[in-house]
Design an enzyme around this catalytic site. Structure first.
Site, PDB file in Angstrom:
ATOM      1  N   ARG A  96       0.814  -1.238   0.000  1.00 28.41           N
ATOM      2  CA  ARG A  96       0.000   0.000   0.000  1.00 28.41           C
ATOM      3  C   ARG A  96       0.834   1.268   0.000  1.00 28.41           C
ATOM      4  NH1 ARG A  96      -2.480  -3.143   3.785  1.00 28.41           N
ATOM      5  NH2 ARG A  96      -4.253  -4.283   2.939  1.00 28.41           N
ATOM      6  N   GLU A 136      -5.363  16.598 -10.272  1.00 29.67           N
ATOM      7  CA  GLU A 136      -5.942  16.989 -11.558  1.00 29.67           C
ATOM      8  C   GLU A 136      -7.445  17.178 -11.551  1.00 29.67           C
ATOM      9  OE1 GLU A 136      -3.511  15.465 -15.183  1.00 29.67           O
ATOM     10  OE2 GLU A 136      -3.604  13.895 -13.673  1.00 29.67           O
ATOM     11  N   LYS A 189       2.449  11.437 -10.337  1.00 34.44           N
ATOM     12  CA  LYS A 189       1.666  10.590 -11.239  1.00 34.44           C
ATOM     13  C   LYS A 189       2.533   9.411 -11.631  1.00 34.44           C
ATOM     14  CE  LYS A 189      -0.592  12.538 -14.756  1.00 34.44           C
ATOM     15  NZ  LYS A 189      -0.862  13.580 -15.793  1.00 34.44           N
ATOM     16  N   ARG A 227      -4.399  21.895 -13.036  1.00 31.69           N
ATOM     17  CA  ARG A 227      -3.292  21.154 -13.640  1.00 31.69           C
ATOM     18  C   ARG A 227      -3.456  21.043 -15.156  1.00 31.69           C
ATOM     19  NH1 ARG A 227      -0.435  16.387 -10.103  1.00 31.69           N
ATOM     20  NH2 ARG A 227       0.892  15.444 -11.666  1.00 31.69           N
ATOM     21  N   HIS A 272       8.415  12.470 -28.143  1.00 27.77           N
ATOM     22  CA  HIS A 272       7.322  13.206 -27.503  1.00 27.77           C
ATOM     23  C   HIS A 272       7.514  14.732 -27.571  1.00 27.77           C
ATOM     24  CE1 HIS A 272       4.180  14.198 -24.624  1.00 27.77           C
ATOM     25  NE2 HIS A 272       5.090  14.835 -23.888  1.00 27.77           N
ATOM     26  N   HIS A 327      -0.189  19.804 -25.716  1.00 25.88           N
ATOM     27  CA  HIS A 327      -0.370  18.361 -25.630  1.00 25.88           C
ATOM     28  C   HIS A 327      -1.676  17.878 -26.248  1.00 25.88           C
ATOM     29  CE1 HIS A 327       3.109  18.654 -23.072  1.00 25.88           C
ATOM     30  NE2 HIS A 327       3.137  17.351 -22.863  1.00 25.88           N
ATOM     31  N   ASN A 359      -1.460  21.030 -20.041  1.00 27.10           N
ATOM     32  CA  ASN A 359      -1.803  20.384 -21.311  1.00 27.10           C
ATOM     33  C   ASN A 359      -1.458  21.219 -22.526  1.00 27.10           C
ATOM     34  OD1 ASN A 359      -2.753  18.138 -20.108  1.00 27.10           O
ATOM     35  ND2 ASN A 359      -4.910  18.750 -20.146  1.00 27.10           N
ATOM     36  N   GLU A 385       9.474  20.888 -23.477  1.00 33.67           N
ATOM     37  CA  GLU A 385       8.638  20.996 -22.273  1.00 33.67           C
ATOM     38  C   GLU A 385       9.018  22.245 -21.468  1.00 33.67           C
ATOM     39  OE1 GLU A 385       6.124  18.963 -21.741  1.00 33.67           O
ATOM     40  OE2 GLU A 385       6.610  17.046 -22.717  1.00 33.67           O
ATOM     41  N   LYS A 413       6.567  23.445 -12.438  1.00 34.06           N
ATOM     42  CA  LYS A 413       5.716  22.264 -12.304  1.00 34.06           C
ATOM     43  C   LYS A 413       5.265  22.103 -10.852  1.00 34.06           C
ATOM     44  CE  LYS A 413       4.354  17.774 -13.403  1.00 34.06           C
ATOM     45  NZ  LYS A 413       4.449  16.595 -14.240  1.00 34.06           N
ATOM     46  N   HIS A 461      -0.294  15.283 -28.624  1.00 36.10           N
ATOM     47  CA  HIS A 461      -0.550  13.862 -28.425  1.00 36.10           C
ATOM     48  C   HIS A 461      -1.150  13.243 -29.682  1.00 36.10           C
ATOM     49  CE1 HIS A 461       0.686  13.031 -24.446  1.00 36.10           C
ATOM     50  NE2 HIS A 461      -0.189  13.814 -23.826  1.00 36.10           N
TER      51      HIS A 461
HETATM   52  N1  LIG Z   1       4.467  10.685 -14.628  1.00 35.24           N
HETATM   53  C1  LIG Z   1       4.403  11.775 -15.334  1.00 35.24           C
HETATM   54  O1  LIG Z   1       3.932  12.807 -14.860  1.00 35.24           O
HETATM   55  C2  LIG Z   1       4.967  11.781 -16.723  1.00 35.24           C
HETATM   56  C3  LIG Z   1       5.087  12.985 -17.417  1.00 35.24           C
HETATM   57  C4  LIG Z   1       5.653  12.943 -18.684  1.00 35.24           C
HETATM   58  C5  LIG Z   1       6.080  11.753 -19.234  1.00 35.24           C
HETATM   59  N2  LIG Z   1       5.944  10.593 -18.540  1.00 35.24           N
HETATM   60  C6  LIG Z   1       6.404   9.306 -19.090  1.00 35.24           C
HETATM   61  O2  LIG Z   1       7.810   9.382 -19.266  1.00 35.24           O
HETATM   62  C7  LIG Z   1       8.192   8.434 -20.252  1.00 35.24           C
HETATM   63  C8  LIG Z   1       9.243   9.047 -21.149  1.00 35.24           C
HETATM   64  O3  LIG Z   1      10.364   9.364 -20.372  1.00 35.24           O
HETATM   65  P1  LIG Z   1      11.789   9.701 -21.020  1.00 35.24           P
HETATM   66  O4  LIG Z   1      11.614  10.651 -22.116  1.00 35.24           O
HETATM   67  O5  LIG Z   1      12.673  10.049 -19.900  1.00 35.24           O
HETATM   68  O6  LIG Z   1      12.206   8.332 -21.722  1.00 35.24           O
HETATM   69  P2  LIG Z   1      12.870   6.990 -21.179  1.00 35.24           P
HETATM   70  O7  LIG Z   1      12.673   6.831 -19.735  1.00 35.24           O
HETATM   71  O8  LIG Z   1      12.406   5.896 -22.061  1.00 35.24           O
HETATM   72  O9  LIG Z   1      14.410   7.238 -21.472  1.00 35.24           O
HETATM   73  C9  LIG Z   1      14.821   7.339 -22.808  1.00 35.24           C
HETATM   74  C10 LIG Z   1      16.059   6.496 -23.074  1.00 35.24           C
HETATM   75  O10 LIG Z   1      17.190   7.186 -22.591  1.00 35.24           O
HETATM   76  C11 LIG Z   1      17.992   6.339 -21.811  1.00 35.24           C
HETATM   77  N3  LIG Z   1      18.631   7.191 -20.830  1.00 35.24           N
HETATM   78  C12 LIG Z   1      18.093   7.673 -19.686  1.00 35.24           C
HETATM   79  N4  LIG Z   1      18.942   8.487 -19.075  1.00 35.24           N
HETATM   80  C13 LIG Z   1      20.059   8.511 -19.830  1.00 35.24           C
HETATM   81  C14 LIG Z   1      21.295   9.191 -19.713  1.00 35.24           C
HETATM   82  N5  LIG Z   1      21.534  10.038 -18.706  1.00 35.24           N
HETATM   83  N6  LIG Z   1      22.226   8.989 -20.656  1.00 35.24           N
HETATM   84  C15 LIG Z   1      21.970   8.172 -21.701  1.00 35.24           C
HETATM   85  N7  LIG Z   1      20.820   7.528 -21.878  1.00 35.24           N
HETATM   86  C16 LIG Z   1      19.873   7.698 -20.946  1.00 35.24           C
HETATM   87  C17 LIG Z   1      17.058   5.320 -21.260  1.00 35.24           C
HETATM   88  O11 LIG Z   1      17.771   4.144 -20.952  1.00 35.24           O
HETATM   89  C18 LIG Z   1      16.082   5.133 -22.393  1.00 35.24           C
HETATM   90  O12 LIG Z   1      16.577   4.198 -23.303  1.00 35.24           O
HETATM   91  C19 LIG Z   1       6.915   8.019 -20.972  1.00 35.24           C
HETATM   92  O13 LIG Z   1       6.591   6.704 -20.596  1.00 35.24           O
HETATM   93  C20 LIG Z   1       5.875   8.995 -20.440  1.00 35.24           C
HETATM   94  O14 LIG Z   1       4.586   8.436 -20.382  1.00 35.24           O
HETATM   95  C21 LIG Z   1       5.392  10.597 -17.294  1.00 35.24           C
HETATM   96 ZN   LIG Z   2       4.804  16.216 -22.339  1.00 36.94          ZN
END
Ligand SMILES: NC(=O)c1ccc[n+]([C@@H]2O[C@H](COP(=O)([O-])OP(=O)(O)OC[C@H]3O[C@@H](n4cnc5c(N)ncnc54)[C@H](O)[C@@H]3O)[C@@H](O)[C@H]2O)c1
Ligand SMILES: [Zn+2]
Length: 541
Positions: free
Chosen positions: A299, A416, A321, A420, A443, A427, A424, A363, A406, A431
């Site tokens: 939990r 949300e 999130k 919040r 993205h 987005h 968007n 972003e 943020k 999206h």
């Molecule tokens: N929770 C939220 O509020 C929120 C907000 C926006 C996005 N997201 C999520 O985030 C994800 C995307 O995250 P991302 O863009 O960080 O991608 P990711 O986590 O897939 O990382 C991208 C790639 O970069 C590599 N990598 C990471 N750090 C590195 C570094 N310092 N040097 C070299 N390589 C590195 C990783 O191994 C991976 O292959 C999506 O799943 C999205 O849905 C969540």
């Molecule tokens: Zn985004």
């Protein structure tokens, strides 16, 4: 000479150096500090002795103090070229301005200072100090008179009179305070976002400060385990934790219920319980997966984000999130679970492909547009230089600024219900483009295009003027981001936005800009207008 102000976050902490008089405990403090950071320890006197294969007293006798200082300068020059090192220097190293500068350029420098009585008492146990002569007290007082100003010029003073462990804690606290700190205000769930450079080494110290003890599960991907994970493990061990790395494959596919279940199996097998902590070390994928696991395991257990992508540092690690994907939809299965800390080390971004850096900056542009004109101006000024350069002060400042934006929004609206939705911006359309084009855009690139479409919609609705659209486009373009809708039909974009035939005549709710840092929330945009603007933003137009 006044004591130097603490160095700003963003000056990369590659090497931490200790200066100070004999007897101040540089070697013992340095050794323990290195262990706490998971770094190696170098004592320049010991290096010289090893290189010369004779004691310092001999070197002074045959080569004189000048000869010794020469050797010392050479050793310092070479050790500061490395990284992840604590360096203890000889008491007279600060006599050389070049040495002081070399140490400062490599990272924070601390001056261990203590009253003469304390120094004498410690030195007394140690024979063979060539500079003390027949009257140690008089000699030491004279040395301090000559050198204190130089120590002060070299580094930040630390009271070295207490026992070693306490001195090490003071240094760690000072290092921690050099990070930029942003508070996310959520009552009992409040937490800090700390932004620095080279500060992943503080992971153990920061967890200790949070009150964590015992087992720490590091969830990361396999590539990042090699890149940063081993260092994190060492830093945690050095602070008395019992780290357990759990790796997942890199990429979005790791955000699955199956993978979450496998991670939970590993936690259960290792006897992880509510007293323990999960650290997410990686990008948004690792953060979302680890956060989800931390949110549901027993939990909810303590969870710390150590984001290593720009997107994760300015966006996904903040706000609580968490989610994994379902075959039918991204992020369908999740919980709100706030981290206890976000530790952002911009130095980790050095290895991030520049396309990912640009995408993250999209972003950042969004945050500037929705709430922060100063951030927008920072991006105009520093943005282009940041891409492809070694991470430093400018990038840390931008990360901290975005995090603050943020954090403000999250504090207003944790789950949300309303405000919040300002996040968007870009987005709603972005999206749609991202989903319609599938894979060809990352993205942030889709969001850059989405913002371009949306600012033009705002213009068409009379909310924004042409200058706003032009300024945003210019910034996105200087950051190397796309601003044109690629080769994908408007039909497909609208489909991906779940605007089926019936809804095409209707309206869609958007957050639109009226100026930089000024948004109008919940604007009803006629879908035909949106369609027209998407068409007008095509690559050919
Ligand atoms: N929770 C939220 O509020 C929120 C907000 C926006 C996005 N997201 C999520 O985030 C994800 C995307 O995250 P991302 O863009 O960080 O991608 P990711 O986590 O897939 O990382 C991208 C790639 O970069 C590599 N990598 C990471 N750090 C590195 C570094 N310092 N040097 C070299 N390589 C590195 C990783 O191994 C991976 O292959 C999506 O799943 C999205 O849905 C969540
Ligand atoms: Zn985004």
């Amino acid at each position: 000479v006044e004591a130097r102000a603490p160095r700003l976050a963003g000056d990369v902490m590659r090497v931490v150096a200790l200066v100070g008089p004999m007897g101040s405990g540089k070697t013992e403090v340095g050794r323990m500090l290195a262990r706490r950071l998971g770094w190696s320890f170098i004592d320049t006197d010991a290096e010289i002795v090893a290189g010369q294969r004779r004691p310092i007293a001999d070197i002074f006798r045959t080569d004189g103090e000048r000869g010794f200082r020469e050797m010392e300068r050479a050793v310092v020059r070479s050790v500061v070229r490395g990284r992840n090192r604590v360096v203890a220097t000889g008491g007279g190293a600060v006599l050389s301005a070049a040495t002081r500068r070399a140490l400062r350029d490599a990272g924070p420098v601390f001056w261990l200072t203590a009253p003469v009585d304390v120094l004498l008492q410690r030195v007394g146990k140690d024979a063979g100090r060539p500079l003390l002569g027949a009257d140690p007290r008089a000699s030491l007082e004279r040395l301090l008179r000559e050198r204190d100003a130089l120590y002060a010029d070299a580094g930040e003073p630390i009271d070295a009179a207490p026992p070693i462990g306490a001195v090490v804690d003071s240094v760690l606290r000072a290092l921690s305070a050099m990070q930029e700190t942003v508070r996310v205000d959520l009552g009992a769930r409040s937490y800090d976002i700390k932004v620095g450079a080279g500060t992943l080494a503080l992971l153990g110290h920061e967890l200790h400060t949070l009150g964590a003890r015992g087992r720490v599960v590091i969830i990361t991907d396999r590539g990042l385990m090699r890149r940063f994970g081993l260092r994190a493990v060492e830093a945690l061990e050095g602070c008395g934790f019992d780290p357990l790395p759990v790796t997942v494959p890199a990429g979005e596919r790791a955000k699955s219920l199956r993978r979450a279940s496998a991670v939970i199996d590993a936690l259960a097998a290792a006897g992880v319980n509510r007293a323990h902590t999960i650290v997410a070390l990686g990008g948004g994928v690792v953060g979302d997966l680890a956060g989800f696991v931390a949110g549901v395991f027993m939990r909810g257990i303590r969870f710390v984000q150590a984001p290593t992508t720009l997107l994760a540092q300015i966006d996904s690690s903040i706000g609580g999130k968490t989610a994994v994907n379902h075959d039918r939809a991204k992020n369908l299965i999740g919980v709100y679970h706030q981290p206890a800390l976000v530790l952002s080390d911009v130095d980790t971004l050095a290895s991030l492909p520049s396309r990912e850096v640009r995408a993250g900056l999209a972003e950042a542009v969004k945050y500037g547009m929705i709430l922060d004109p100063d951030l927008f101006a920072m991006l105009e000024r520093d943005g282009p230089q940041i891409i492809g350069a070694a991470p430093g002060r400018e990038l840390a400042a931008i990360v901290a600024r975005c995090a603050a934006t943020k954090a403000r929004v999250v504090a207003l609206d944790e789950i949300e219900r309303g405000p919040r939705e300002i996040l968007n911006y870009g987005h709603t359309v972005g999206h749609g483009i991202e989903a319609a084009i599938g894979g060809a855009l990352v993205h942030g690139e889709a969001i850059a295009i989405g913002m371009t479409v949306e600012v033009r919609v705002a213009q068409r609705l009379g909310l924004a003027d042409a200058a706003l659209h032009e300024r945003q486009t210019r910034l996105l373009e200087t950051l190397g981001l796309p601003t044109r809708v690629p080769q994908v039909s408007t039909e497909a974009v609208l489909d991906a936005m779940r605007l089926d035939k019936k809804r095409r005549e209707g309206r869609i709710r958007c957050s639109l800009p009226e100026g930089i840092g000024r948004m109008r929330l919940g604007v009803d945009v006629p879908v035909p207008l949106l369609e027209e603007v998407i068409d007008a933003c095509r690559e050919s137009s």
